[in-house]
Enzyme design. Sequence first.
Site, mmCIF file in Angstrom:
data_model
loop_
_atom_site.group_PDB
_atom_site.id
_atom_site.type_symbol
_atom_site.label_atom_id
_atom_site.label_comp_id
_atom_site.label_asym_id
_atom_site.label_seq_id
_atom_site.Cartn_x
_atom_site.Cartn_y
_atom_site.Cartn_z
ATOM 1 N N ASN A 38 3.039 2.908 -10.498
ATOM 2 C CA ASN A 38 1.788 2.959 -11.266
ATOM 3 C C ASN A 38 0.561 3.238 -10.399
ATOM 4 O O ASN A 38 -0.409 3.819 -10.881
ATOM 5 C CB ASN A 38 1.607 1.630 -12.015
ATOM 6 C CG ASN A 38 0.196 1.438 -12.506
ATOM 7 O OD1 ASN A 38 -0.196 1.972 -13.548
ATOM 8 N ND2 ASN A 38 -0.621 0.707 -11.745
ATOM 9 N N TYR A 63 -5.953 15.663 -8.631
ATOM 10 C CA TYR A 63 -5.300 14.713 -9.550
ATOM 11 C C TYR A 63 -4.257 15.449 -10.397
ATOM 12 O O TYR A 63 -3.117 14.994 -10.556
ATOM 13 C CB TYR A 63 -6.359 14.053 -10.439
ATOM 14 C CG TYR A 63 -5.826 12.955 -11.338
ATOM 15 C CD1 TYR A 63 -5.489 11.708 -10.824
ATOM 16 C CD2 TYR A 63 -5.660 13.167 -12.704
ATOM 17 C CE1 TYR A 63 -5.012 10.686 -11.651
ATOM 18 C CE2 TYR A 63 -5.190 12.158 -13.538
ATOM 19 C CZ TYR A 63 -4.864 10.917 -13.005
ATOM 20 O OH TYR A 63 -4.390 9.916 -13.829
ATOM 21 N N VAL A 66 -7.296 5.205 -21.159
ATOM 22 C CA VAL A 66 -7.303 3.744 -21.226
ATOM 23 C C VAL A 66 -8.535 3.159 -20.527
ATOM 24 O O VAL A 66 -8.936 3.634 -19.457
ATOM 25 C CB VAL A 66 -6.018 3.192 -20.546
ATOM 26 C CG1 VAL A 66 -5.996 1.679 -20.598
ATOM 27 C CG2 VAL A 66 -4.772 3.771 -21.209
ATOM 28 N N ARG A 67 -9.105 2.096 -21.132
ATOM 29 C CA ARG A 67 -10.264 1.408 -20.556
ATOM 30 C C ARG A 67 -9.867 0.615 -19.306
ATOM 31 O O ARG A 67 -9.377 -0.508 -19.390
ATOM 32 C CB ARG A 67 -10.872 0.438 -21.582
ATOM 33 C CG ARG A 67 -11.640 1.110 -22.687
ATOM 34 C CD ARG A 67 -12.343 0.107 -23.586
ATOM 35 N NE ARG A 67 -11.454 -0.815 -24.264
ATOM 36 C CZ ARG A 67 -10.741 -0.523 -25.362
ATOM 37 N NH1 ARG A 67 -10.815 0.681 -25.905
ATOM 38 N NH2 ARG A 67 -9.966 -1.430 -25.924
ATOM 39 N N ASP A 123 0.882 -1.171 0.000
ATOM 40 C CA ASP A 123 0.000 0.000 0.000
ATOM 41 C C ASP A 123 0.919 1.219 0.000
ATOM 42 O O ASP A 123 1.607 1.487 0.989
ATOM 43 C CB ASP A 123 -0.882 -0.018 1.254
ATOM 44 C CG ASP A 123 -1.805 1.185 1.344
ATOM 45 O OD1 ASP A 123 -1.607 2.163 0.575
ATOM 46 O OD2 ASP A 123 -2.715 1.170 2.186
ATOM 47 N N VAL A 169 -2.675 18.300 -9.822
ATOM 48 C CA VAL A 169 -1.536 18.733 -9.001
ATOM 49 C C VAL A 169 -0.648 17.529 -8.672
ATOM 50 O O VAL A 169 0.584 17.608 -8.740
ATOM 51 C CB VAL A 169 -2.032 19.427 -7.708
ATOM 52 C CG1 VAL A 169 -0.898 19.579 -6.698
ATOM 53 C CG2 VAL A 169 -2.641 20.787 -8.042
HETATM 54 P P1 NAP Z 1 -7.269 1.609 -11.929
HETATM 55 O O1 NAP Z 1 -7.820 0.560 -12.814
HETATM 56 O O2 NAP Z 1 -8.172 2.395 -11.062
HETATM 57 O O3 NAP Z 1 -6.131 0.906 -11.039
HETATM 58 C C1 NAP Z 1 -5.462 1.625 -10.059
HETATM 59 C C2 NAP Z 1 -4.498 0.702 -9.362
HETATM 60 O O4 NAP Z 1 -3.816 1.451 -8.338
HETATM 61 C C3 NAP Z 1 -5.212 -0.466 -8.639
HETATM 62 O O5 NAP Z 1 -4.405 -1.621 -8.704
HETATM 63 C C4 NAP Z 1 -5.316 0.036 -7.218
HETATM 64 O O6 NAP Z 1 -5.380 -0.994 -6.244
HETATM 65 C C5 NAP Z 1 -3.961 0.753 -7.115
HETATM 66 N N1 NAP Z 1 -3.882 1.624 -5.953
HETATM 67 C C6 NAP Z 1 -4.620 2.715 -5.649
HETATM 68 N N2 NAP Z 1 -4.235 3.222 -4.468
HETATM 69 C C7 NAP Z 1 -3.233 2.429 -4.016
HETATM 70 C C8 NAP Z 1 -2.419 2.417 -2.856
HETATM 71 N N3 NAP Z 1 -2.564 3.318 -1.867
HETATM 72 N N4 NAP Z 1 -1.467 1.463 -2.748
HETATM 73 C C9 NAP Z 1 -1.307 0.533 -3.709
HETATM 74 N N5 NAP Z 1 -2.054 0.466 -4.810
HETATM 75 C C10 NAP Z 1 -3.007 1.407 -4.955
HETATM 76 O O7 NAP Z 1 -6.448 2.703 -12.731
HETATM 77 P P2 NAP Z 1 -5.570 2.628 -14.073
HETATM 78 O O8 NAP Z 1 -6.345 3.287 -15.139
HETATM 79 O O9 NAP Z 1 -5.021 1.272 -14.278
HETATM 80 O O10 NAP Z 1 -4.409 3.642 -13.671
HETATM 81 C C11 NAP Z 1 -3.051 3.258 -13.455
HETATM 82 C C12 NAP Z 1 -2.211 4.516 -13.502
HETATM 83 O O11 NAP Z 1 -2.363 5.145 -14.774
HETATM 84 C C13 NAP Z 1 -2.613 5.575 -12.464
HETATM 85 O O12 NAP Z 1 -1.455 6.164 -11.921
HETATM 86 C C14 NAP Z 1 -3.406 6.570 -13.268
HETATM 87 O O13 NAP Z 1 -3.390 7.867 -12.702
HETATM 88 C C15 NAP Z 1 -2.677 6.511 -14.600
HETATM 89 N N6 NAP Z 1 -3.476 6.990 -15.746
HETATM 90 C C16 NAP Z 1 -4.587 6.304 -16.155
HETATM 91 C C17 NAP Z 1 -5.301 6.776 -17.255
HETATM 92 C C18 NAP Z 1 -6.521 6.063 -17.777
HETATM 93 O O14 NAP Z 1 -7.129 6.556 -18.757
HETATM 94 N N7 NAP Z 1 -6.914 4.929 -17.250
HETATM 95 C C19 NAP Z 1 -4.893 7.951 -17.917
HETATM 96 C C20 NAP Z 1 -3.753 8.627 -17.474
HETATM 97 C C21 NAP Z 1 -3.053 8.113 -16.385
HETATM 98 P P3 NAP Z 1 -6.778 -1.456 -5.530
HETATM 99 O O15 NAP Z 1 -7.400 -2.487 -6.442
HETATM 100 O O16 NAP Z 1 -6.344 -1.984 -4.220
HETATM 101 O O17 NAP Z 1 -7.634 -0.226 -5.401
#
Ligand code: NAP
Length: 226
Positions: A81, A149, A182-183, A54, A151
Amino acid sequence: MNERTVALVSGANRGIGREIARQLAEEDGFLVLAGSRDLAKVEETGSIVALELDVASEASVDAARARVESELGRLDVLVNNAGVYGGYESVGEYELGAAHEVIETNLFGTWRLTRACLPLLRRSDHGRIVNVSSGAGQLAEMNGGAAAYRVSKAGVNALTRILANDESSHGILANSICPGWVRTEMGGASAPRSVEEGADTAVWLATLDDDGPSGGFYRNRERIPW
Ligand code: NAP
């Protein structure tokens, strides 16, 4: 000392992080530690091992670092990530307690895990750090809303540049990426990109040759403005 290339991906139980871990595990000789708050959510394979993590908890990050150090002795790749989106509110509307939580995970979580892992990364001959940022944190194109987000990701980008300079003498290459829209649970079902596409640039930067770039911000394997 472990002979394999040891990579740690935070938030690797779903979304882009899980795909980054999957693609890295396909690289020759890689052992991937899939960081997750819930170990049961990680599907382990010969090359993917679950690591309880975490990033918002000092104790959890400490325990993860201790496990990597005692079992593997070194870290070659760190992919920060894990992230949360939080609300869409403007600067004026954002409740500061809620903003703190977003920044705690995205910025301080990245800082906390990186700080803990740096001594292990410095033991590698080819240390790589990839910070998963976002176009939402791009100052050159900064819009309104989702203030915490934005910031947090602008902060992550600053961290990348500082790190790239601070750690260059240790041969560590540090870069930021934007995965595109991303989806995933965060991106929603109508996002145009698959997790495979979203993970690609992170995996490329995690596996750079020693003469690869450092201190940059990338999308689609191309440098983009801060
Ligand atoms: P997601 O599906 O919501 O997955 C987020 C991941 O982060 C999950 O595995 C979640 O774990 C984990 N997480 C959150 N808080 C945490 C903590 N305190 N400690 C450890 N793990 C934690 O999001 P995603 O789209 O895959 O995003 C991944 C990264 O890409 C993020 O940094 C996001 O800001 C960035 N991003 C995404 C997009 C997009 O369009 N999807 C665009 C730009 C940037 P739990 O299952 O335990 O909650």
